[in-house]
Design a protein around this motif. Structure first.
Motif, PDB file in Angstrom:
ATOM      1  N   PHE A   8      -0.469  17.863  -7.028  1.00  0.00           N
ATOM      2  CA  PHE A   8       0.379  16.587  -7.366  1.00  0.00           C
ATOM      3  C   PHE A   8      -0.289  15.609  -7.579  1.00  0.00           C
ATOM      4  CE2 PHE A   8       3.615  13.514  -6.835  1.00  0.00           C
ATOM      5  CZ  PHE A   8       4.673  13.899  -7.310  1.00  0.00           C
ATOM      6  N   HIS A   9      -1.488  15.463  -6.944  1.00  0.00           N
ATOM      7  CA  HIS A   9      -2.146  14.180  -6.793  1.00  0.00           C
ATOM      8  C   HIS A   9      -3.685  14.113  -7.601  1.00  0.00           C
ATOM      9  CE1 HIS A   9       0.900  13.189  -3.974  1.00  0.00           C
ATOM     10  NE2 HIS A   9       0.423  14.118  -3.355  1.00  0.00           N
ATOM     11  N   ALA A  10      -3.704  15.381  -8.340  1.00  0.00           N
ATOM     12  CA  ALA A  10      -5.064  15.749  -8.843  1.00  0.00           C
ATOM     13  C   ALA A  10      -5.463  14.444 -10.014  1.00  0.00           C
ATOM     14  CB  ALA A  10      -5.069  16.801  -9.467  1.00  0.00           C
ATOM     15  N   GLY A  11      -6.706  14.231  -9.677  1.00  0.00           N
ATOM     16  CA  GLY A  11      -7.292  12.973 -10.782  1.00  0.00           C
ATOM     17  C   GLY A  11      -6.628  11.770 -10.764  1.00  0.00           C
ATOM     18  N   ASN A  12      -5.997  11.491  -9.422  1.00  0.00           N
ATOM     19  CA  ASN A  12      -5.606  10.084  -9.323  1.00  0.00           C
ATOM     20  C   ASN A  12      -6.749   8.976  -8.757  1.00  0.00           C
ATOM     21  OD1 ASN A  12      -5.961  10.590  -6.768  1.00  0.00           O
ATOM     22  ND2 ASN A  12      -3.686  10.095  -6.005  1.00  0.00           N
ATOM     23  N   HIS A  13      -6.118   7.533  -8.578  1.00  0.00           N
ATOM     24  CA  HIS A  13      -7.373   7.034  -8.231  1.00  0.00           C
ATOM     25  C   HIS A  13      -8.214   6.999  -6.990  1.00  0.00           C
ATOM     26  CE1 HIS A  13      -4.818   5.119  -4.959  1.00  0.00           C
ATOM     27  NE2 HIS A  13      -3.683   5.160  -5.859  1.00  0.00           N
ATOM     28  N   ALA A  14      -7.463   7.631  -6.151  1.00  0.00           N
ATOM     29  CA  ALA A  14      -8.123   8.100  -5.067  1.00  0.00           C
ATOM     30  C   ALA A  14      -9.121   9.098  -5.265  1.00  0.00           C
ATOM     31  CB  ALA A  14      -7.220   8.631  -3.909  1.00  0.00           C
ATOM     32  N   ASP A  15      -8.870  10.370  -5.944  1.00  0.00           N
ATOM     33  CA  ASP A  15      -9.520  11.296  -6.431  1.00  0.00           C
ATOM     34  C   ASP A  15     -11.025  10.605  -7.171  1.00  0.00           C
ATOM     35  OD1 ASP A  15      -8.655  13.616  -5.241  1.00  0.00           O
ATOM     36  OD2 ASP A  15      -7.965  14.434  -6.962  1.00  0.00           O
ATOM     37  N   GLY A  59       2.081  13.079 -12.906  1.00  0.00           N
ATOM     38  CA  GLY A  59       1.367  12.014 -13.991  1.00  0.00           C
ATOM     39  C   GLY A  59       0.548  11.160 -13.249  1.00  0.00           C
ATOM     40  N   GLU A  60       0.262  11.402 -11.946  1.00  0.00           N
ATOM     41  CA  GLU A  60      -0.711  10.411 -11.308  1.00  0.00           C
ATOM     42  C   GLU A  60      -1.835  10.300 -12.037  1.00  0.00           C
ATOM     43  OE1 GLU A  60      -1.010  10.562  -7.025  1.00  0.00           O
ATOM     44  OE2 GLU A  60       1.263  10.942  -6.811  1.00  0.00           O
ATOM     45  N   VAL A  61      -2.199  11.255 -12.895  1.00  0.00           N
ATOM     46  CA  VAL A  61      -3.744  10.961 -13.517  1.00  0.00           C
ATOM     47  C   VAL A  61      -3.677  10.003 -14.653  1.00  0.00           C
ATOM     48  CG1 VAL A  61      -3.055  12.855 -15.187  1.00  0.00           C
ATOM     49  CG2 VAL A  61      -5.596  12.179 -14.467  1.00  0.00           C
ATOM     50  N   ILE A  62      -2.584   9.856 -14.865  1.00  0.00           N
ATOM     51  CA  ILE A  62      -2.462   8.538 -15.946  1.00  0.00           C
ATOM     52  C   ILE A  62      -3.069   7.241 -15.491  1.00  0.00           C
ATOM     53  CG2 ILE A  62      -0.855   7.014 -17.157  1.00  0.00           C
ATOM     54  CD1 ILE A  62       0.523   9.376 -17.476  1.00  0.00           C
TER      55      ILE A  62
END
Length: 327
Positions: A8-15, A59-62
């Motif tokens: 669900f959180h892949a590629g977000n700011h934390a990643d 859409g957290e990767v956005i």
């Protein structure tokens, strides 16, 4: 216990913060011919489809990776990370996001070893499939369905006396903060020269701040970086930033972070409260930054960088608001 799914959180700011630092550490290790081990205590699924059911829905990767793609003048820490992402997306469109196991395997040489721990029954099945598709050797990679906090102990010190331990729990359970701190303490007793990299969420929980302060009191060399992308929400939910604490870091890491964090703060800022901190055992003064610019808008959906770097997937769904448990 098993409600958390990192897809669900892949590629977000934390990643972005965690994996850019991971890639830098591995690159540093590779400058010497001597073999090393990487121990990943909470491995996850290993690879994530950014247009899939989970990441595609959130859409957290956005507000994470997509903002970096095509952004001008990325520092070396980010350029190295983006090259690794590109290698998993040879068609030039960022639809696959490699987790820490995949990024580690991308960097490992034939003489190096990877040991993975994962308890989630679905995640470990996906992880095994991912590793098969990556063509890994059973002699180089081993997976255990086991609590990584306890499993890492029997592997330390590694036979090579060179190694990295990545500790990245879900922090759904408040006890994870205590377990993480104890794991580093126990690890240092067994492997005093080892590099330990800990990711943690910036959330409105006192345990997160207490753990960070306790880490900074450890009598070892360390680097501590945090990245905040927005003001904490009024209801106290959600992730407004994250931190990385690295014990026995590469000597080059602090300078690379000093160059990268201001750029990341500006690029990933969601409002005027975005900022970063960078401290170390050698230099305790805090270097904090805040973006004076307006909140950065999501990258255009069909943008493709002119220099050929990996582009975001066309038609990426806008983010839906949801309170993640960590990232």
């Amino acid at each position: 216990m098993f409600s958390y799914r990192h897809a669900f959180h892949a590629g977000n700011h934390a990643d972005v913060l965690k994996h850019a630092i991971l890639v830098q550490i591995l690159d540093y290790f590779n400058h010497k011919d001597a073999p090393y081990w990487v121990i990943d205590t909470h491995a996850g699924a290993g690879m994530y489809a950014l247009d899939g059911e989970w990441a595609g829905q959130s859409g957290e990767v956005i507000d994470g990776l997509d903002r970096l793609l095509g952004a001008p003048q990325p520092p070396e820490l980010i350029t190295r990370y983006l090259r690794a992402i590109q290698d998993f997306n040879p068609d030039g469109v960022a639809n696959r996001y490699p987790g820490s196991p995949a990024l580690t395997l991308h960097a490992l040489r034939a003489q190096d070893k990877l040991r993975l721990f994962e308890l989630h029954p679905t995640e470990i099945e996906v992880l095994e499939t991912t590793l098969r598709h990556l063509g890994t050797s059973r002699r180089q990679v081993a997976i255990a369905r086991e609590d990584g906090f306890t499993g890492m102990k029997r592997l330390l010190p590694p036979p090579t006396r060179r190694g990295l331990v990545l500790i990245d729990p879900a922090y759904e359970d408040k006890q994870d903060y205590r377990h993480t701190l104890q794991a580093v303490r126990d690890g240092l007793e067994r492997f005093a020269s080892g590099c330990f990299a800990v990711w943690y969420p910036l959330v409105q929980r006192v345990q997160a701040h207490e753990m960070a302060r306790a880490f900074e009191r450890l009598p070892v060399e360390w680097v501590h970086a945090t990245l905040t992308v927005r003001k904490p929400s009024a209801d106290g939910l959600g992730l407004h930033g994250s931190g990385m604490f690295i014990v026995n870091p590469p000597w080059t890491l602090h300078e690379e972070l000093r160059a990268a964090l201001p750029w990341l703060t500006k690029t990933l800022a969601q409002d005027e409260h975005a900022r970063h901190t960078l401290t170390s055992s050698a230099q305790s003064a805090v270097s904090a930054g805040a973006s004076a610019a307006s909140p950065v808008k999501a990258a255009p959906q069909s943008r493709r960088p002119a220099d050929g770097r990996t582009a975001p997937r066309a038609g990426r769904a806008p983010a839906q608001k949801r309170s993640p448990s960590r990232k």
